[in-house]
Design an enzyme around this catalytic site. Sequence first.
Site, PDB file in Angstrom:
ATOM      1  N   ILE A 177      -2.455  -3.545  -3.271  1.00  0.00           N
ATOM      2  CA  ILE A 177      -2.516  -4.883  -3.862  1.00  0.00           C
ATOM      3  C   ILE A 177      -1.591  -4.857  -5.069  1.00  0.00           C
ATOM      4  CG2 ILE A 177      -3.893  -6.631  -5.056  1.00  0.00           C
ATOM      5  CD1 ILE A 177      -6.321  -5.724  -3.510  1.00  0.00           C
ATOM      6  N   GLU A 236      -8.761   3.219  -2.771  1.00  0.00           N
ATOM      7  CA  GLU A 236      -8.543   4.153  -3.867  1.00  0.00           C
ATOM      8  C   GLU A 236      -7.908   3.379  -5.012  1.00  0.00           C
ATOM      9  OE1 GLU A 236      -8.833   6.230  -0.170  1.00  0.00           O
ATOM     10  OE2 GLU A 236      -7.236   4.858  -0.724  1.00  0.00           O
ATOM     11  N   TYR A 264     -12.875  -4.758  -8.378  1.00  0.00           N
ATOM     12  CA  TYR A 264     -13.485  -4.274  -7.149  1.00  0.00           C
ATOM     13  C   TYR A 264     -15.009  -4.251  -7.257  1.00  0.00           C
ATOM     14  CZ  TYR A 264      -8.660  -2.889  -6.282  1.00  0.00           C
ATOM     15  OH  TYR A 264      -7.299  -2.882  -6.131  1.00  0.00           O
TER      16      TYR A 264
END
Length: 187
Positions: free
Chosen positions: A82, A116, A128
């Site tokens: 991302i 990760e 997240y």
Amino acid sequence: MTTATAVLREMRWWDIDPVLALEHELFPEDAWSAGMFWSELAHSRGPGATRRYVVAEDPADGRIVGYAGLAAVGELADVQTIGVTREYTGAGLGSELLTDLLKHATAFECATVLLEVRVDNTRAQKLYERFGFEPIGFRRGYYQPGNVDALVMRLHVQEHEHVQVDEPVHVHEHVQEHEHVQETETD
């Protein structure tokens, strides 16, 4: 920070050069190569597709201001990458990109999504966590050449019904963080 609307669409081969430019700006030490993006896109179309790559375009000038990718194998998906321009940081675009990937994980019928994130990127970790990802371990020296550890995070996807994901997503919110998550082996 910008509040302009960005439009999400499927990443195509002609997007590789502008995405690479953004990749090198955001992640100069561990940027992906063109070959890595070509390889991922080769698995993103057709009936046997196992990847989802998306770009975010600024509608005013067509410039790519973000991108994201997901790989799916069986019931497991992995957020590969991302990235969001610094100009859009804090505008919700990171959240929109992650939302798109999670919708596609559900469409791929994945029960679990892994990712990760650099241990020193607390802003991305918080993003997240807001989506329900939980830390499950570390990968020592994962990000090279800087030898930075990765925090491994997991999300159990609740819905397993087929989701229609063909329509473009319009982004009004604001980017949380750019984060680069490189492909890992899940053996």
